[in-house]
Motif scaffolding. Sequence first.
Motif, PDB file in Angstrom:
ATOM      1  N   PHE A 191      10.658   1.993  -9.870  1.00 21.95           N
ATOM      2  CA  PHE A 191      10.337   2.761 -11.128  1.00 21.95           C
ATOM      3  C   PHE A 191      11.323   3.734 -11.425  1.00 21.95           C
ATOM      4  CE2 PHE A 191       8.585   1.521  -6.634  1.00 21.95           C
ATOM      5  CZ  PHE A 191       7.104   1.250  -6.951  1.00 21.95           C
ATOM      6  N   GLU A 192      12.820   4.127 -11.281  1.00 22.45           N
ATOM      7  CA  GLU A 192      12.889   5.022 -12.880  1.00 22.45           C
ATOM      8  C   GLU A 192      13.490   3.907 -13.642  1.00 22.45           C
ATOM      9  OE1 GLU A 192      16.580   6.150 -11.390  1.00 22.45           O
ATOM     10  OE2 GLU A 192      15.695   7.319  -9.401  1.00 22.45           O
ATOM     11  N   GLY A 193      13.528   2.867 -13.464  1.00 23.59           N
ATOM     12  CA  GLY A 193      12.994   1.835 -14.662  1.00 23.59           C
ATOM     13  C   GLY A 193      12.053   1.432 -15.780  1.00 23.59           C
ATOM     14  N   GLY A 194      11.481   2.951 -15.578  1.00 22.65           N
ATOM     15  CA  GLY A 194       9.422   2.495 -16.004  1.00 22.65           C
ATOM     16  C   GLY A 194       8.809   2.142 -15.704  1.00 22.65           C
ATOM     17  N   VAL A 195       8.739   1.396 -14.476  1.00 24.71           N
ATOM     18  CA  VAL A 195       7.737   0.683 -13.599  1.00 24.71           C
ATOM     19  C   VAL A 195       7.268   2.149 -12.838  1.00 24.71           C
ATOM     20  CG1 VAL A 195       7.200  -1.009 -11.960  1.00 24.71           C
ATOM     21  CG2 VAL A 195       8.889  -1.203 -13.226  1.00 24.71           C
ATOM     22  N   THR A 196       5.683   1.509 -13.147  1.00 17.63           N
ATOM     23  CA  THR A 196       4.564   1.721 -12.212  1.00 17.63           C
ATOM     24  C   THR A 196       3.506   1.359 -11.598  1.00 17.63           C
ATOM     25  OG1 THR A 196       2.939   1.654 -14.510  1.00 17.63           O
ATOM     26  CG2 THR A 196       4.180   3.228 -14.647  1.00 17.63           C
ATOM     27  N   ASP A 197       3.848   0.315 -10.961  1.00 18.71           N
ATOM     28  CA  ASP A 197       3.318  -0.427 -10.120  1.00 18.71           C
ATOM     29  C   ASP A 197       4.450  -1.284  -9.469  1.00 18.71           C
ATOM     30  OD1 ASP A 197       1.634  -0.363  -7.764  1.00 18.71           O
ATOM     31  OD2 ASP A 197       0.304  -1.734  -8.974  1.00 18.71           O
ATOM     32  N   LEU A 198       4.483  -1.925  -7.975  1.00 16.45           N
ATOM     33  CA  LEU A 198       4.932  -3.544  -7.621  1.00 16.45           C
ATOM     34  C   LEU A 198       4.478  -2.999  -7.192  1.00 16.45           C
ATOM     35  CD1 LEU A 198       7.540  -4.347  -6.913  1.00 16.45           C
ATOM     36  CD2 LEU A 198       8.847  -2.568  -6.044  1.00 16.45           C
ATOM     37  N   TYR A 199       4.421  -4.504  -6.429  1.00 13.57           N
ATOM     38  CA  TYR A 199       3.905  -5.044  -5.175  1.00 13.57           C
ATOM     39  C   TYR A 199       4.124  -6.551  -5.335  1.00 13.57           C
ATOM     40  CZ  TYR A 199       0.046  -6.902  -8.276  1.00 13.57           C
ATOM     41  OH  TYR A 199      -0.473  -7.410 -10.014  1.00 13.57           O
ATOM     42  N   TYR A 200       4.145  -7.165  -3.701  1.00 11.56           N
ATOM     43  CA  TYR A 200       4.620  -8.394  -3.644  1.00 11.56           C
ATOM     44  C   TYR A 200       3.568  -9.381  -3.209  1.00 11.56           C
ATOM     45  CZ  TYR A 200       9.552  -6.631  -3.612  1.00 11.56           C
ATOM     46  OH  TYR A 200      10.426  -6.391  -4.418  1.00 11.56           O
TER      47      TYR A 200
ATOM     48  N   ALA B  93       5.854 -13.976  -5.392  1.00  9.88           N
ATOM     49  CA  ALA B  93       5.782 -13.521  -6.781  1.00  9.88           C
ATOM     50  C   ALA B  93       6.327 -12.089  -6.645  1.00  9.88           C
ATOM     51  CB  ALA B  93       4.488 -13.502  -7.407  1.00  9.88           C
ATOM     52  N   MET B  94       7.157 -11.364  -7.270  1.00  6.39           N
ATOM     53  CA  MET B  94       7.281  -9.601  -7.640  1.00  6.39           C
ATOM     54  C   MET B  94       6.156  -9.205  -9.068  1.00  6.39           C
ATOM     55  SD  MET B  94      10.205  -7.402  -7.656  1.00  6.39           S
ATOM     56  CE  MET B  94      10.694  -8.212  -8.976  1.00  6.39           C
ATOM     57  N   VAL B  95       5.432  -8.383  -8.786  1.00 10.07           N
ATOM     58  CA  VAL B  95       4.207  -8.543  -9.753  1.00 10.07           C
ATOM     59  C   VAL B  95       5.149  -6.863 -10.074  1.00 10.07           C
ATOM     60  CG1 VAL B  95       2.354  -8.319 -10.868  1.00 10.07           C
ATOM     61  CG2 VAL B  95       3.245 -10.176  -9.107  1.00 10.07           C
ATOM     62  N   THR B  96       5.644  -6.136 -11.051  1.00  9.31           N
ATOM     63  CA  THR B  96       5.678  -5.584 -11.852  1.00  9.31           C
ATOM     64  C   THR B  96       5.170  -4.272 -13.178  1.00  9.31           C
ATOM     65  OG1 THR B  96       7.711  -5.780 -13.268  1.00  9.31           O
ATOM     66  CG2 THR B  96       7.504  -5.120 -11.097  1.00  9.31           C
ATOM     67  N   GLN B  97       4.009  -3.549 -12.979  1.00 13.60           N
ATOM     68  CA  GLN B  97       3.658  -2.843 -14.121  1.00 13.60           C
ATOM     69  C   GLN B  97       4.412  -1.941 -14.859  1.00 13.60           C
ATOM     70  OE1 GLN B  97       0.626  -3.925 -14.882  1.00 13.60           O
ATOM     71  NE2 GLN B  97       0.678  -3.629 -16.822  1.00 13.60           N
ATOM     72  N   HIS B  98       4.737  -2.019 -15.980  1.00 16.22           N
ATOM     73  CA  HIS B  98       5.914  -1.354 -16.852  1.00 16.22           C
ATOM     74  C   HIS B  98       4.997   0.017 -18.017  1.00 16.22           C
ATOM     75  CE1 HIS B  98       9.882  -3.258 -16.096  1.00 16.22           C
ATOM     76  NE2 HIS B  98       8.271  -4.082 -15.588  1.00 16.22           N
ATOM     77  N   GLY B  99       5.029   1.065 -18.185  1.00 15.46           N
ATOM     78  CA  GLY B  99       4.431   1.438 -18.393  1.00 15.46           C
ATOM     79  C   GLY B  99       5.247   2.622 -20.189  1.00 15.46           C
ATOM     80  N   LYS B 100       6.603   1.935 -19.705  1.00 18.78           N
ATOM     81  CA  LYS B 100       7.870   1.813 -20.501  1.00 18.78           C
ATOM     82  C   LYS B 100       8.433   0.811 -21.197  1.00 18.78           C
ATOM     83  CE  LYS B 100      10.166   5.584 -18.433  1.00 18.78           C
ATOM     84  NZ  LYS B 100      10.853   6.705 -18.676  1.00 18.78           N
TER      85      LYS B 100
ATOM     86  N   LYS C 157       0.811  -1.052  -0.056  1.00 20.45           N
ATOM     87  CA  LYS C 157       0.116  -0.268  -0.154  1.00 20.45           C
ATOM     88  C   LYS C 157       0.710   1.319  -0.417  1.00 20.45           C
ATOM     89  CE  LYS C 157      -3.921   0.740   2.093  1.00 20.45           C
ATOM     90  NZ  LYS C 157      -5.068   0.441   2.811  1.00 20.45           N
ATOM     91  N   ARG C 158       1.855   0.867   0.684  1.00 17.18           N
ATOM     92  CA  ARG C 158       2.525   2.264   0.713  1.00 17.18           C
ATOM     93  C   ARG C 158       3.676   2.657  -0.570  1.00 17.18           C
ATOM     94  NH1 ARG C 158       1.412   4.132   4.432  1.00 17.18           N
ATOM     95  NH2 ARG C 158       2.207   3.266   5.916  1.00 17.18           N
ATOM     96  N   LEU C 159       3.945   1.866  -1.767  1.00 16.14           N
ATOM     97  CA  LEU C 159       4.507   1.929  -2.729  1.00 16.14           C
ATOM     98  C   LEU C 159       3.390   1.993  -3.755  1.00 16.14           C
ATOM     99  CD1 LEU C 159       6.499  -2.177  -2.649  1.00 16.14           C
ATOM    100  CD2 LEU C 159       7.512   0.719  -2.906  1.00 16.14           C
ATOM    101  N   GLN C 160       2.073   1.481  -3.588  1.00 16.51           N
ATOM    102  CA  GLN C 160       1.235   2.478  -4.612  1.00 16.51           C
ATOM    103  C   GLN C 160       0.696   3.994  -4.004  1.00 16.51           C
ATOM    104  OE1 GLN C 160      -2.270   0.240  -4.199  1.00 16.51           O
ATOM    105  NE2 GLN C 160      -1.664  -2.299  -4.480  1.00 16.51           N
ATOM    106  N   SER C 161       1.244   4.153  -2.355  1.00 14.23           N
ATOM    107  CA  SER C 161       0.670   5.562  -2.716  1.00 14.23           C
ATOM    108  C   SER C 161       2.264   6.618  -3.435  1.00 14.23           C
ATOM    109  CB  SER C 161       0.690   6.489  -0.898  1.00 14.23           C
ATOM    110  OG  SER C 161       2.116   5.824  -0.534  1.00 14.23           O
ATOM    111  N   ARG C 162       2.953   6.285  -3.833  1.00 21.25           N
ATOM    112  CA  ARG C 162       3.931   6.351  -4.381  1.00 21.25           C
ATOM    113  C   ARG C 162       3.087   8.026  -5.836  1.00 21.25           C
ATOM    114  NH1 ARG C 162       7.441   7.013  -8.577  1.00 21.25           N
ATOM    115  NH2 ARG C 162       5.781   5.088  -9.400  1.00 21.25           N
ATOM    116  N   THR C 163       4.523   9.185  -5.879  1.00 20.19           N
ATOM    117  CA  THR C 163       4.021   9.717  -7.038  1.00 20.19           C
ATOM    118  C   THR C 163       5.542  10.166  -7.883  1.00 20.19           C
ATOM    119  OG1 THR C 163       4.030  11.748  -5.697  1.00 20.19           O
ATOM    120  CG2 THR C 163       2.131  10.914  -5.166  1.00 20.19           C
TER     121      THR C 163
END
Length: 329
Positions: A93-102, A124-131, A37-43
Amino acid sequence: MSSTPHDPFYSSPFGPFYRRHTPYMVQPEYRIYEMNKRLQSRTEDSDNLWWDAFATEFFEDDATLTLSFCLEDGPKRYTIGRTLIPRYFSTVFEGGVTDLYYILKHSKESYHNSSITVDCDQCAMVTQHGKPMFTKVCTEGRLILEFTFDDLMRIKTWHFTIRQYRELVPRSILAMHAQDPQVLDQLSKNITRMGLTNFTLNYLRLCVILEPMQELMSRHKTYNLSPRDCLKTCLFQKWQRMVAPPAEPTRQPTTKRRKRKNSTSSTSNSSAGNTTNSAGSKKKTPAASLSLSSQGLGAIPNCSLNPGRDGDLCHSTAVTPSGQFKEKH
């Protein structure tokens, strides 16, 4: 399905002041849920202070984070300390990831005196990439966490062993570029290596150099020394530790028990006995008839709590040449 008061996510209808405290000691996995939840609140505006606060909330001051995986050139293992953990998460997140959760499935917990160990073989480490393109990456492996057994329940050791990963591209994107061979060729290429971006891998390689330099940086920050002076001081102290002999175990000093001295009454009795047996003592051999004065014992101090004639607490007992004791005040 309605929630009950036994549910850790239960919220009382009477307001937040009656909300049940989350039982960290019973559910250590709940800390991973809070971290997600804390990682999702990142801006996008989250700076280094935000990441430092994130690491302080979930990691101990002496925490370590270890990643193990296998690349084309062989197996890799990277371990970073507490000061480098915030930067590790930010590079994801600097590598193009927009969301990260375990996601932890079928984890096993073991309780110790001062720690709780969570062993999850299906993490499972799930990352959502936008670029560079919209891709969902699922990195699977084994995650072993060690929490401190206290109210904060922060992570002390983090060890993630990556076994495999999958990169998922939506069918809608493939159908949209079905007539463009160049785009399809680009979509068929992996954007990560074992689920990690190039930003994260380069940072882990850099940590191999940065981790030994933590002592230099902390000394520079504490004493405001130049980098050259910090290096000289650290090398000199390390040389001293190598040259210095191993410390011997401290031995407790043996306390010698002092013999109890005879009282004045016993002294007078012995003197009387010596007077009676003076004739017999003269018949002894010269070695046995040596007086105490010849052995360097001319006067034996004798202190008592009763004051003497002149008001002194201490008086001495002199030894006559015949071996008798005579008090001197």
